[in-house]
Design a protein around this motif. Structure first.
Motif, PDB file in Angstrom:
ATOM      1  N   PHE A 292      65.392  53.894  24.739  1.00 24.72           N
ATOM      2  CA  PHE A 292      64.421  54.012  25.966  1.00 24.72           C
ATOM      3  C   PHE A 292      64.036  52.280  26.301  1.00 24.72           C
ATOM      4  CE2 PHE A 292      60.270  53.750  27.689  1.00 24.72           C
ATOM      5  CZ  PHE A 292      60.310  54.840  28.638  1.00 24.72           C
ATOM      6  N   LEU A 293      64.174  51.636  25.300  1.00 23.54           N
ATOM      7  CA  LEU A 293      63.750  50.248  25.771  1.00 23.54           C
ATOM      8  C   LEU A 293      64.872  49.532  26.422  1.00 23.54           C
ATOM      9  CD1 LEU A 293      61.528  48.086  25.079  1.00 23.54           C
ATOM     10  CD2 LEU A 293      62.693  47.177  23.148  1.00 23.54           C
ATOM     11  N   SER A 294      66.202  49.768  25.797  1.00 17.76           N
ATOM     12  CA  SER A 294      67.263  48.979  26.492  1.00 17.76           C
ATOM     13  C   SER A 294      67.568  49.486  27.945  1.00 17.76           C
ATOM     14  CB  SER A 294      68.283  49.363  25.617  1.00 17.76           C
ATOM     15  OG  SER A 294      68.686  50.768  25.697  1.00 17.76           O
ATOM     16  N   GLY A 295      66.972  51.075  28.191  1.00 21.26           N
ATOM     17  CA  GLY A 295      67.017  51.363  29.693  1.00 21.26           C
ATOM     18  C   GLY A 295      65.960  50.927  30.707  1.00 21.26           C
ATOM     19  N   LEU A 296      64.845  50.222  30.181  1.00 21.63           N
ATOM     20  CA  LEU A 296      63.999  49.890  31.059  1.00 21.63           C
ATOM     21  C   LEU A 296      64.443  48.425  31.683  1.00 21.63           C
ATOM     22  CD1 LEU A 296      60.866  50.149  29.016  1.00 21.63           C
ATOM     23  CD2 LEU A 296      61.110  51.472  31.011  1.00 21.63           C
ATOM     24  N   PRO A 297      63.862  48.410  32.975  1.00 18.95           N
ATOM     25  CA  PRO A 297      64.383  46.950  33.701  1.00 18.95           C
ATOM     26  C   PRO A 297      63.754  45.777  32.940  1.00 18.95           C
ATOM     27  CG  PRO A 297      63.545  48.631  35.297  1.00 18.95           C
ATOM     28  CD  PRO A 297      63.259  49.389  33.778  1.00 18.95           C
ATOM     29  N   ILE A 298      64.666  44.731  32.934  1.00 19.72           N
ATOM     30  CA  ILE A 298      64.166  43.620  32.211  1.00 19.72           C
ATOM     31  C   ILE A 298      63.570  42.598  33.242  1.00 19.72           C
ATOM     32  CG2 ILE A 298      64.858  41.646  30.706  1.00 19.72           C
ATOM     33  CD1 ILE A 298      67.219  43.401  29.761  1.00 19.72           C
ATOM     34  N   ALA A 299      62.435  42.015  33.143  1.00 19.05           N
ATOM     35  CA  ALA A 299      61.736  41.353  34.130  1.00 19.05           C
ATOM     36  C   ALA A 299      62.802  39.836  34.437  1.00 19.05           C
ATOM     37  CB  ALA A 299      60.422  40.771  33.800  1.00 19.05           C
ATOM     38  N   GLY A 300      63.065  39.794  35.826  1.00 22.65           N
ATOM     39  CA  GLY A 300      63.892  38.585  36.288  1.00 22.65           C
ATOM     40  C   GLY A 300      65.206  38.859  35.752  1.00 22.65           C
ATOM     41  N   VAL A 301      65.659  39.954  35.510  1.00 31.09           N
ATOM     42  CA  VAL A 301      67.257  40.063  34.886  1.00 31.09           C
ATOM     43  C   VAL A 301      67.739  41.374  35.654  1.00 31.09           C
ATOM     44  CG1 VAL A 301      68.760  40.586  32.989  1.00 31.09           C
ATOM     45  CG2 VAL A 301      66.666  39.066  32.759  1.00 31.09           C
ATOM     46  N   ASP A 302      67.492  42.317  35.716  1.00 32.85           N
ATOM     47  CA  ASP A 302      68.208  43.567  36.097  1.00 32.85           C
ATOM     48  C   ASP A 302      67.110  44.580  36.725  1.00 32.85           C
ATOM     49  OD1 ASP A 302      67.015  45.047  33.894  1.00 32.85           O
ATOM     50  OD2 ASP A 302      69.179  45.106  32.885  1.00 32.85           O
ATOM     51  N   GLY A 303      67.922  45.588  37.508  1.00 34.87           N
ATOM     52  CA  GLY A 303      67.239  46.968  37.827  1.00 34.87           C
ATOM     53  C   GLY A 303      66.064  46.373  38.765  1.00 34.87           C
ATOM     54  N   THR A 304      65.024  47.291  38.818  1.00 27.48           N
ATOM     55  CA  THR A 304      64.079  47.173  39.837  1.00 27.48           C
ATOM     56  C   THR A 304      63.178  46.082  39.531  1.00 27.48           C
ATOM     57  OG1 THR A 304      62.547  48.805  38.577  1.00 27.48           O
ATOM     58  CG2 THR A 304      63.898  49.609  40.618  1.00 27.48           C
ATOM     59  N   MET A 305      63.401  45.367  38.286  1.00 24.92           N
ATOM     60  CA  MET A 305      62.493  44.035  37.967  1.00 24.92           C
ATOM     61  C   MET A 305      63.473  42.710  38.280  1.00 24.92           C
ATOM     62  SD  MET A 305      59.266  44.673  37.162  1.00 24.92           S
ATOM     63  CE  MET A 305      58.777  43.401  35.973  1.00 24.92           C
ATOM     64  N   LYS A 306      64.420  42.834  38.990  1.00 33.33           N
ATOM     65  CA  LYS A 306      65.411  41.770  38.918  1.00 33.33           C
ATOM     66  C   LYS A 306      65.006  40.554  39.544  1.00 33.33           C
ATOM     67  CE  LYS A 306      70.181  40.513  40.237  1.00 33.33           C
ATOM     68  NZ  LYS A 306      71.691  41.035  40.878  1.00 33.33           N
ATOM     69  N   ASN A 307      64.244  40.742  40.694  1.00 29.03           N
ATOM     70  CA  ASN A 307      63.492  39.606  41.225  1.00 29.03           C
ATOM     71  C   ASN A 307      61.950  39.438  41.078  1.00 29.03           C
ATOM     72  OD1 ASN A 307      66.127  39.328  42.908  1.00 29.03           O
ATOM     73  ND2 ASN A 307      65.450  41.260  44.088  1.00 29.03           N
ATOM     74  N   ARG A 308      61.607  39.975  39.879  1.00 29.22           N
ATOM     75  CA  ARG A 308      60.172  39.840  39.558  1.00 29.22           C
ATOM     76  C   ARG A 308      59.984  38.938  38.251  1.00 29.22           C
ATOM     77  NH1 ARG A 308      57.173  45.298  40.356  1.00 29.22           N
ATOM     78  NH2 ARG A 308      55.397  43.996  39.600  1.00 29.22           N
ATOM     79  N   LEU A 309      58.789  38.071  38.157  1.00 32.72           N
ATOM     80  CA  LEU A 309      58.827  37.272  36.999  1.00 32.72           C
ATOM     81  C   LEU A 309      60.036  36.604  36.413  1.00 32.72           C
ATOM     82  CD1 LEU A 309      56.606  39.931  35.223  1.00 32.72           C
ATOM     83  CD2 LEU A 309      55.688  37.852  36.352  1.00 32.72           C
ATOM     84  N   LYS A 310      60.682  35.764  37.402  1.00 37.54           N
ATOM     85  CA  LYS A 310      62.135  35.248  37.229  1.00 37.54           C
ATOM     86  C   LYS A 310      61.902  33.726  36.081  1.00 37.54           C
ATOM     87  CE  LYS A 310      65.256  35.843  40.158  1.00 37.54           C
ATOM     88  NZ  LYS A 310      65.908  35.811  41.407  1.00 37.54           N
ATOM     89  N   THR A 311      61.276  33.714  35.214  1.00 38.51           N
ATOM     90  CA  THR A 311      61.455  32.597  34.030  1.00 38.51           C
ATOM     91  C   THR A 311      61.916  33.314  32.866  1.00 38.51           C
ATOM     92  OG1 THR A 311      59.127  32.924  33.733  1.00 38.51           O
ATOM     93  CG2 THR A 311      59.858  31.318  35.523  1.00 38.51           C
ATOM     94  N   GLN A 312      62.410  32.404  31.972  1.00 34.34           N
ATOM     95  CA  GLN A 312      62.820  33.241  30.781  1.00 34.34           C
ATOM     96  C   GLN A 312      61.785  33.773  29.961  1.00 34.34           C
ATOM     97  OE1 GLN A 312      66.154  33.036  30.062  1.00 34.34           O
ATOM     98  NE2 GLN A 312      65.805  33.983  28.111  1.00 34.34           N
ATOM     99  N   ASP A 313      60.863  33.317  29.761  1.00 37.18           N
ATOM    100  CA  ASP A 313      59.724  33.823  28.931  1.00 37.18           C
ATOM    101  C   ASP A 313      59.444  35.294  29.176  1.00 37.18           C
ATOM    102  OD1 ASP A 313      57.633  30.909  28.427  1.00 37.18           O
ATOM    103  OD2 ASP A 313      59.426  31.468  27.524  1.00 37.18           O
TER     104      ASP A 313
END
Length: 472
Positions: free
Chosen positions: A392-413
């Motif tokens: 489940f966790l690996s399926g969730l969008p990663i902030a600033g990286v992919d999916g529907t969170m790709k363009n949000r919170l785009k810093t490494q932390d």
């Protein structure tokens, strides 16, 4: 006696430090909410740290969750279906093969695979070519009996649109039952735009009423999909500048059985196999032989497709498959049965059916109702189940990286944020986990229900609240 006193003191000190870590977080949230000019009455917010409440702002209020519903759907799917399950698409026939001819019909039996795309079709057809058949004398039959005949779940919004997010659901489906419409300017002024349908076959008719103009910055292209008997037509109108780049529009189709059947015919032809008959809906005959088959992706991969890209089609396909496996035993599965199965999952988590409303499993409705605390309970139960939590966790969008969170919170932390998004006009949601390097993840659920204009500002608000959680 002194040792007991020392231990007690250390325990009290630990509890004080733990409690103090969260002190003031709710007040800080309220300051941020005020700064962003939101009324608390439009929000449902809940944050939990290893079972301890950190923030509770209207967390018991029933709200429209939009695609946060997929948190519930994903948890139920991964919990109730075996992780090694595969949904199989097969080619059947009872007709004899004489020389290079199949002397009858070829039937494609849908297994409810939401990942049946062009690559899977190629695999299926390539396997069939090894039978040596070059001519199919009969029809192509489409067997969609695994599900019932309802293509559009009654729980969705009642108004149908031609966008890909509103695609029909059938056990025989292809490329998410949608078509990509690529548009480029014509080669010279006054030429029609160059339009490419992908994938293309005889199921779709194209009507191109566009014009290329010399002036820069012009783009008035509109694309619509309309029914044309049992098939569909793509209509494109408007003007496009000669120096414009390529654009793409995604449209749903209306008849998944014929859409899939026409593609099967086209793929066969590309491998030198001619179909002499027509494309029809009908069940495969029970005494047929399986001539070729292809498996779906693994369940965790399909669930990831649903969560990362908030894919409504995949959500509803998986839930109908849940009904097929658990209730109808492979034939005539309905969405009603699938929703009942999800409700039994929620029963085991301790949710009372009178305390929530689940009408559509993808969240494509304003009739669903959950509280922030209820969704947090689902997230907690998933976190506590090692069998499904990694998937489940690996399926969730990663902030600033992919999916529907790709363009949000785009810093490494912020890549420690794994969250499901939700959106309808006037409805915004964000729910998931905030990872911490030295501790277990925080669980959070943020929901906004209000006006359309303020809904656009809810995402920056939620991102600011996430930033606050990183201070813990």
């Amino acid at each position: 006696m002194r040792k007991i006193t020392l231990k007690s003191s250390l325990l009290l000190c630990f509890l004080f430090i733990s409690k103090n870590t969260h002190a003031g977080v709710q007040e800080d949230f309220q300051k941020i909410i005020k700064k962003h000019h939101f009324a608390e009455s439009t929000l449902g917010l809940y944050v939990e740290d290893d079972g301890k409440k950190v923030v509770d702002i209207n967390a018991g209020k029933l709200m429209v969750p939009a695609s946060l519903t997929k948190v519930v759907t994903g948890g139920a799917i991964l919990t109730k279906l075996p992780l090694n399950i595969k949904f199989v698409t097969e080619l059947w026939s009872k007709a004899p093969i004489e020389g290079e001819s199949l002397k009858g019909a070829l039937c494609i039996k849908g297994g409810g695979d939401p990942s049946f795309v062009s690559e899977k079709m190629w695999y299926l057809v390539n396997e069939f070519t090894r039978s040596g058949v070059k001519t199919i004398e009969g029809d192509i039959l489409i067997d969609a009996s695994r599900f019932d005949s309802e293509l559009f779940d009654a729980g969705r919004d009642s108004v149908r649109v031609d966008r890909a997010y509103d695609a029909p659901v059938s056990p025989v489906s292809f490329n998410w039952n949608s078509v990509n419409v690529y548009i480029r300017p014509g080669l010279k002024e006054n030429d029609p735009a160059r339009v490419f349908l992908d994938p293309i076959n005889d199921y779709l008719e194209l009507e191109n009423r566009t014009k290329t103009v010399a002036k820069s910055g012009v783009k008035t292209i509109e694309v619509s999909r309309v029914k044309m008997g049992l098939r569909d037509k793509i209509i494109i109108t408007g003007s496009i500048s000669q120096n414009a780049g390529e654009s793409v529009v995604y449209k749903s189709i209306s008849n998944p059985s014929l859409w899939t059947g026409y593609h099967l015919k086209q793929f066969l032809l590309q491998r030198g196999i001619v179909v002499k008959g027509n494309i029809k809906e009908g069940d495969c005959e029970s005494d047929s032989k399986v001539l070729a088959k292809v498996d779906s992706k693994y369940l965790n991969e399909m669930t990831s497709d649903m969560l990362k890209f908030s894919n409504n089609f995949v959500a509803e396909m998986l839930v109908k498959n849940l009904a097929a496996e658990e209730i109808t035993k492979g034939k005539g599965a309905s969405m009603k049965d699938g929703i009942e199965s999800i409700k039994t999952y929620l029963d085991k988590l301790g949710l009372n059916r009178k305390d929530y409303v689940l009408e559509n499993v993808s969240g494509l409705t304003r009739d669903n109702r959950f509280t922030a605390k209820q969704l947090a309970l689902v997230l907690t139960s998933i976190k506590n189940d090692f069998l499904i939590f990694p998937e489940f966790l690996s399926g969730l969008p990663i902030a600033g990286v992919d999916g529907t969170m790709k363009n949000r919170l785009k810093t490494q932390d912020f890549s420690l944020v794994r969250a499901k998004t939700g959106y309808l006009d006037g409805v915004v949601g964000l729910a998931g986990y905030v990872g911490r390097k030295d501790n277990s993840p925080l669980i959070f659920v943020f929901m906004f229900n209000g006006g359309f204009d303020q809904g656009l500002a809810a995402r920056p608000l939620f991102d600011a609240l996430i930033s606050e959680l990183f201070k813990l």
